[in-house]
Motif scaffolding. Structure first.
Motif, short mmCIF file in Angstrom:
data_model
loop_
_atom_site.label_atom_id
_atom_site.label_comp_id
_atom_site.label_asym_id
_atom_site.label_seq_id
_atom_site.Cartn_x
_atom_site.Cartn_y
_atom_site.Cartn_z
N VAL A 35 3.37 -51.55 -45.05
CA VAL A 35 4.39 -50.52 -44.86
C VAL A 35 3.75 -49.50 -43.93
O VAL A 35 2.87 -48.76 -44.34
CB VAL A 35 4.79 -49.87 -46.19
N PHE A 37 3.28 -46.41 -42.22
CA PHE A 37 3.68 -45.01 -42.13
C PHE A 37 3.25 -44.39 -40.81
O PHE A 37 3.59 -43.26 -40.52
CB PHE A 37 3.11 -44.22 -43.32
N LEU A 95 -1.98 -49.51 -46.69
CA LEU A 95 -1.10 -48.35 -46.79
C LEU A 95 -1.86 -47.07 -46.44
O LEU A 95 -1.39 -46.24 -45.66
CB LEU A 95 -0.57 -48.28 -48.23
N LEU A 96 -3.04 -46.95 -47.01
CA LEU A 96 -3.81 -45.73 -46.79
C LEU A 96 -4.27 -45.65 -45.33
O LEU A 96 -4.32 -44.56 -44.75
CB LEU A 96 -5.02 -45.72 -47.73
N PHE A 99 -1.50 -44.20 -43.35
CA PHE A 99 -1.41 -42.75 -43.54
C PHE A 99 -2.50 -42.03 -42.76
O PHE A 99 -2.28 -40.99 -42.16
CB PHE A 99 -1.52 -42.39 -45.02
N ILE A 101 -3.87 -42.98 -40.02
CA ILE A 101 -3.50 -42.96 -38.60
C ILE A 101 -2.46 -41.87 -38.35
O ILE A 101 -2.51 -41.16 -37.35
CB ILE A 101 -2.97 -44.34 -38.17
N LEU A 224 10.04 -41.68 -42.69
CA LEU A 224 10.26 -41.76 -44.13
C LEU A 224 11.65 -42.33 -44.42
O LEU A 224 11.83 -43.20 -45.27
CB LEU A 224 10.10 -40.38 -44.77
N VAL A 227 11.61 -46.01 -43.77
CA VAL A 227 10.96 -46.77 -44.84
C VAL A 227 11.92 -46.92 -46.01
O VAL A 227 12.06 -48.00 -46.59
CB VAL A 227 9.64 -46.07 -45.29
#
Lengths: 295, 649
Positions: A35, A37, A95-96, A99, A101, A224, A227
């Protein structure tokens, strides 16, 4: 009734931007269970490119394609530098990483340009309204919807007729099996990032023509929404992402016009609660990824 | 070589058998205590350096050190859930926000509240509690919210839990912004009773270290870690996923609530943006950079990020430093934060310290333990395997460890009409077999015969379309962990040890479950299982570092530690040479005799199966093709046609 249709048009206008982003998010989830972000940062990139070119009086006809191209290049670059290294890592790390980036991009724009917004003038067409019977139709809404529809149709054709499309579909179904059948992992993932970047670039162009400014954190909010749209549609399902994006855009407009004024500020919260319930009741999203026909 | 092999095995027999008792208490003493001492010591060192740093400067330095300790509470709170379960949560600061608001609403002086929030409901403007009472109620509120959120987050799998907690954080913030009557909205609620100095933050950090260390070595914490390492394997060992995760969520919620309250009390005011997404990322970076799996890692990361942010803030302010004027760079600390986080994620996803725990490291290096000599020369497993073929002293060891062999359970494992259909494909069709207690039963068939699916049906990984599974007259139903507790434990065809845990801990987790749910069965202690499996000299290595054969034996030992009525071994010799396979035959016999369990061995290798099993069932295309003694099966024409025919034909 008039209001209803008016809201629908407004909602589809917003929703088409969400949907374009959501298709990219969903495609990346399909090929590497990420995912992303950081995907919203492509919009920020486009915005600063447009700002740079417009402040040098370069035509919109040049600025927009260059902005879209910059999104494609940045998307591929992010994959090459970061996501390629963590491809086999857990969902947690992926995922982290995305975030990290995102924050890196925010900080980079703040340091490289400024934390105060950079403004450029929107063209006349952006806010032109024509009266069509009882409706006030913004030309740009119609353009947004038409461009988005063209992209969705183009994507559907691409997925069905090209080798790249076949590889993307195969990789989303079962990446390991796809590799065994000769799909090249690096190429298909890099291609997916490029394609998702293209759609994000187009979504950005639609949005940025009206927005009139570039600032470091601008990418976070639309991403957001995208997503959420992708989740509603079932991560990995491209038609789901389209429907999710459009319905989120429409739902927001209706929430805003129907909610009592003291609950207005809670629009997002209502959406979040719906999502949370959805996750518990139907973890696979509204569309079952496995059975839903792909675009 | 052969002599070398015999020696350790024979020696283990003479080791006094530790009493099979209170594995939790022994774990607390041997693991928690050193870790507690080590990490609290670490805290003291930080405090000393911090005091030194603050004594030479402005009050800003004072605040920085205070902040560091408050952040430590929050980071350790995150660590308890995220580090032990491996599930990423973005929602914890939402819990902190709720707790801090509860505390503030109760503790802000009445006369201030009648000015700031005159319209607050439930008579809040009149209430005025002492800071301590308000804080305790605030923590209670945090626990309650954590419980409710945990009910949802612990039930869903990884990604969904992350998204739900992210949504929760956003909701809390929006509600705080919009319920102006209660929170004062974006206007901060000021006049919160302040704490001065570092005393409370340091006490809070010490409490957090204590809770985090104790949780990690508690039973529920170890179960949580098992689910982090491998959800499927944990289930097969009788470990439930939901309850440990929920408890971890609540405990971490309590710590985060404490951290949130301390933060607000050191600032003296509270607002909706205080517990933001950006702050969540800061805390997560502190956790991830150092290493989320251990308390030491979490502390180290907090210090590292705090120092790094302070240095970059100093440089970004455009100081005159090292002889020249630095440019003013806005956003440098954020760049550092993101850069550090990204660099660690890309190069060392488990953090700089990985599995390192200060206390355990100190114990290993500076505390002398009773010498348990490692076995020389048996590190290389392939050779060991070859040697074992001829000379493994099977019988003496078995008889020595389990002199009479515990009485086998007197109930048979039976399936009646067991079958499953995937889509239109019948993978297993109407299979009824009977595995006698204490016997070794073979299940054989060519690739794709449905053997593994059959084991998945027995253990509950796949829900059957038809039929039942029974041990005696107890029917096995429900999730895998329930069936494991009811008496079947298994190994996996494609090895599923808990990779980051030590060999001993792998076995100990199953032993822990056995204590609660299988205590009516005779047990073999963890040490004995280590000895029986010839793993004792590598007991403290992480399972991932073992070679293939050792991992196989570890998996069997772990399954045996559960004290099952029946051990289900899915292709224990897959990928082994015939010599290694023969050694495995002896090994399985030894283990089964030691725990008195029946065994169902699955394999496609007829030689192996007939060597080890008294009774054999042959599956072909999902259905039973033949049954009988090993000798009968070897003569059976149908088996030769369907199975051997294809192999030799």
């Amino acid at each position: 009734m008039t209001q209803f249709v008016q809201n629908l048009i407004d909602g589809l206008g917003n929703g088409s931007t969400y949907a374009l982003l959501a298709v990219g998010v969903s495609m990346l989830f399909g090929v590497m269970h990420l995912v992303n972000f950081a995907h919203g940062e492509l919009l920020t990139m486009g915005a600063y490119v447009i700002y740079a070119m417009r402040s040098n009086d370069i035509s919109w006809w040049v600025a927009i394609p260059v902005a879209i191209l910059s999104a494609v290049v940045l998307s591929m670059l992010i994959e090459l530098v970061a996501f390629r290294r963590v491809r086999a890592a857990s969902a947690f790390t992926l995922l982290l990483t995305s975030f990290a980036i995102e924050i890196l991009s925010h900080a980079a724009w703040r340091i490289g340009v400024s934390s105060t917004p950079r403004r450029y003038e929107a063209p006349d067409i952006a806010f032109k309204v024509v009266e069509l019977g009882p409706f006030n139709i913004e030309i740009w809404d119609v353009v947004s919807i038409l461009v988005a529809v063209a992209c969705f149709v183009g994507t559907a054709i691409m997925l069905r007729t090209t080798m790249f499309g076949l590889a993307i579909r195969a990789a989303s179904e079962d990446f390991d099996a796809a590799r065994l059948m000769g799909v090249r992992a690096n190429r298909v993932i890099s291609g997916a990032f490029a394609y998702a970047g293209l759609l994000a670039g187009i979504a950005g162009a639609i949005w940025l023509v009206r927005r009139g400014q570039a600032d470091p954190r601008m990418g976070a909010e639309p991403l957001l929404k995208a997503v959420i749209a992708a989740i509603i549609g079932g991560l990995g399902s491209l038609p789901g992402a389209v429907v999710g994006g459009l319905s989120l855009g429409v739902a927001e407009v209706y929430f805003r016009s129907w909610l009592p004024s003291d609950l207005q500020g809670l629009t997002d919260s209502f959406v979040f609660v719906v999502i949370a319930v959805l996750f518990v009741v139907r973890p696979q999203g509204l569309f079952n990824v496995r059975t839903a026909e792909r675009v | 070589m052969a002599a070398d092999r015999t020696a350790p095995l024979a020696r283990t027999v003479t080791v006094a058998r530790p009493t099979v008792g209170a594995p939790v208490r022994s774990q607390l003493r041997s693991v928690a205590l050193p870790s507690l001492v080590g990490n609290l010591g670490f805290l003291v060192v930080i405090l000393a350096i911090g005091a030194l740093y603050a004594s030479g400067g402005s009050s800003a330095r004072d605040l920085l050190i205070g902040d560091l300790f408050v952040n430590l509470v929050l980071v350790l709170g995150f660590q308890v859930f995220i580090g032990n379960t491996g599930v990423l949560s973005f929602g914890h600061l939402g819990i902190a926000s709720v707790a801090a608001y509860t505390m503030a609403l109760l503790a802000v002086p009445s006369d201030r509240k009648t000015v700031l929030i005159p319209n607050a409901p439930w008579g809040i403007p009149e209430i005025e509690l002492s800071p301590l009472a308000a804080s305790l109620i605030g923590i209670g509120a945090g626990i309650a919210v954590a419980f409710l959120l945990g009910l949802v987050a612990a039930r869903t799998s990884g990604l969904a839990a992350t998204m739900i907690t992210l949504a929760f954080l956003a909701i809390v913030r929006q509600v705080a912004e919009n319920r102006k009557d209660l929170t004062g909205g974006a206007q901060n609620l000021s006049s919160v009773p302040r704490i001065d100095g570092w005393t409370w933050p340091v006490v809070g950090a010490a409490i957090a270290v204590g809770v985090a260390v104790m949780f990690r070595s508690s039973k529920v914490g170890r179960y949580a870690v098992a689910t982090r390492e491998d959800e499927l394997a944990a289930g097969a060992m009788g470990v439930e996923v939901f309850r440990p995760r929920l408890i971890a969520f609540v405990v971490s919620g309590a710590l985060v609530a404490l951290g949130g309250i301390l933060r607000v009390q050191s600032l003296g005011s509270i607002g909706p943006s205080q517990f933001s997404f950006e702050f969540t990322i800061l805390i997560l970076a502190m956790l991830v950079v150092g290493g989320m799996r251990t308390v030491t890692g979490a502390i180290a990361g907090t210090v590292l990020i705090t120092v790094g942010k302070e240095v970059t803030r100093f440089l970004g302010d455009g100081p005159n430093f090292l002889g020249f004027d630095w440019p003013v760079v806005d956003g440098l600390p954020d760049l550092f934060l993101a850069g550090a986080l990204l660099a660690v994620l890309l190069t060392r996803p488990n953090g700089l310290l990985g599995e390192f725990d200060l206390g355990r490291w100190l114990t290993r290096h500076f505390v002398r333990r009773p010498a348990r000599a490692a076995t020389p020369g048996s590190e290389s497993a392939p050779e060991a395997g070859d040697a074992a073929t001829a000379d493994v002293p099977t019988d003496p060891v078995v008889s020595a460890v389990a002199p009479a062999g515990p009485a086998p359970a007197d109930e048979a494992l039976t399936t009646a009409g067991l079958g499953v259909v995937f889509g239109g494909f019948t993978a297993v069709d109407d299979v009824s077999i009977r595995v006698e207690p204490g016997r070794i039963h073979g299940l054989i068939g060519p690739n794709g015969a449905g053997k593994t699916t059959f084991v998945n049906l027995l253990t509950g990984l796949v829900e059957p379309t038809t039929g039942t599974v029974r041990i005696g007259d107890r029917e096995l139903t429900g999730a895998p962990y329930r069936r494991a507790r009811a008496g079947v434990s298994r190994t996996f065809q494609n090895l599923r040890v808990f990779p980051a845990l030590t060999v001993r801990e792998n076995i100990a987790i199953a032993d822990l479950v056995a204590h609660d749910h299988r205590s009516h069965r005779p047990g073999v202690s963890v040490d004995e299982l280590l000895a029986l499996s010839d793993l004792e000299h590598m007991a403290d290595r992480s399972a991932a570092t073992l070679d293939y054969g050792n991992q196989r034996r570890l998996e069997i030992a772990r399954a045996a530690a559960l004290r099952p009525d029946f051990l289900l071994l899915d292709e224990p010799t897959s990928g082994m040479s015939s010599a290694e396979s023969l050694a495995m035959v002896d090994h399985v016999r030894r283990i089964a005799t030691a725990i008195g369990s029946g065994v169902l061995v699955i394999d496609h290798d007829l030689g192996f199966i007939t060597n080890i099993c008294e009774y054999v069932t042959v599956l072909d295309q999902g259905a039973v093709l033949a049954e009988g003694t090993a000798a009968e099966i070897q003569r059976d024409q149908r088996v030769i046609d369907a199975y051997l025919g294809s192999q030799h034909g």
